[in-house]
Scaffold this motif. Structure first.
Motif, short mmCIF file in Angstrom:
data_model
loop_
_atom_site.label_atom_id
_atom_site.label_comp_id
_atom_site.label_asym_id
_atom_site.label_seq_id
_atom_site.Cartn_x
_atom_site.Cartn_y
_atom_site.Cartn_z
N ASP A 112 0.88 -1.18 0.00
CA ASP A 112 0.00 0.00 0.00
C ASP A 112 0.91 1.22 0.00
N HIS A 175 -1.82 2.32 9.35
CA HIS A 175 -2.25 1.01 9.85
C HIS A 175 -1.15 -0.02 9.72
N ALA A 207 2.00 0.77 7.69
CA ALA A 207 1.72 1.69 6.59
C ALA A 207 1.60 3.07 7.21
N GLU A 209 1.14 6.95 6.77
CA GLU A 209 0.54 7.75 5.70
C GLU A 209 0.04 9.10 6.15
N GLU A 240 2.48 7.88 1.41
CA GLU A 240 2.39 6.65 2.21
C GLU A 240 3.44 5.63 1.77
CO CO Z 1 -2.94 2.68 3.71
#
Ligand code: CO
Ligand code: MF3
Length: 256
Positions: A112, A175, A207, A209, A240
């Motif tokens: 991600d 997250h 992650a 961001e 991110e």
């Molecule tokens: Co994300």
């Protein structure tokens, strides 16, 4: 519970991360005047499927919305913070910025990443917004080390952003990530002492961001119930990366 990954699992996540990076790079090259956000969507979907991966966002159920997200990408333009939806009607023009957020699943592991790209010539203040948000992410990445705590990451983002006169969004957070797109812990871009502050350990993957508004922190939802925009109409930026906590320091999985 925070799931820690083995070295073998991190190698899997590395593959997802590098695919995400490759697609995001290509989308960044595509961004320009006259390009629509749906053009980006179509290009992304083809690249992901050609790589034998699955777009992670399309069909992903988001409890807060009570619906599945319908696209491969989030493409958030100007005052849109996050979850902007690709559209043939959204023709990029000089002075715009577009935040492109992409997630993939490859062999059971997620990647991600997001970046905000300028279109044509943007104002110096918006350029500064992008720079400060990118810097906040880099400074936070450097805190992803065993022995530090989650608040070291959260506080680093908040401090850098606010000391530059911008604000961090509260309603959307980073997250954990692994065999699920969203795992524990939540990674806010601010410190709230009432949240948990776990110690960072080897094998955790976060992650991170930052979502940063040029003006005030407030957000509201558009009638489509997905697109979050700044309340005050100011521009917003979003960068991110997925970062593994290792004994050798932070390992950014979503870039070479
Ligand atoms: Co994300
Ligand atoms: N990077 C964002 C996140 O981690 C985008 C998710 S879009 C969604 O929450 F629709 F899949 F939720």
């Amino acid at each position: 519970m925070i799931v820690r990954k083995t070295a073998a699992e991190l190698e899997k996540m590395r593959n997802s991360g590098l695919l995400v990076w490759k697609v995001l790079q290509e989308l960044g090259r595509m961004v320009g005047e006259g390009v629509t956000t749906l053009d980006l969507e179509h290009a992304a979907e083809k690249m992901i499927r050609d790589a034998g991966a699955r777009p992670a966002f399309k069909g992903y159920y988001v409890p807060a919305v009570g619906a599945k997200y319908p696209f491969v990408l989030c493409t958030s333009v100007n005052d849109e913070i996050v979850h902007g939806m690709p559209s043939a009607k959204r023709v990029l023009k000089s002075g715009d910025v577009v935040s492109v957020d992409i997630g993939v699943e490859l062999e059971g592991y997620y990647g991600d990443s997001a970046a905000t790209f300028p279109v044509g010539k943007i104002s110096p203040e918006v350029e500064r917004l992008l720079r400060v948000t990118r810097e906040a992410l880099e400074l936070a990445i450097d805190k992803a080390r065993p022995g530090n705590r989650l608040f070291d990451i959260c506080g680093t983002v908040q401090r850098h952003v606010e000391s530059n006169g911008f604000s961090v969004v509260r309603e959307y957070v980073g997250h954990g990530i692994g065999t699920q797109l969203h795992e524990e812990p939540q990674v806010p871009n601010y410190v709230d002492r009432s949240n948990e502050n776990p110690r960072l350990k080897e094998g955790m993957v976060l992650a991170i961001e930052p979502m940063v508004n040029a003006g005030k922190p407030g957000s509201r939802l558009l009638p489509d119930r997905w697109t979050a925009v700044t309340k005050d109409g100011s521009y917003s930026a979003h960068f991110e990366h997925c970062v593994a906590v290792t004994s050798n320091g932070p390992w950014v999985l979503t870039r070479p």
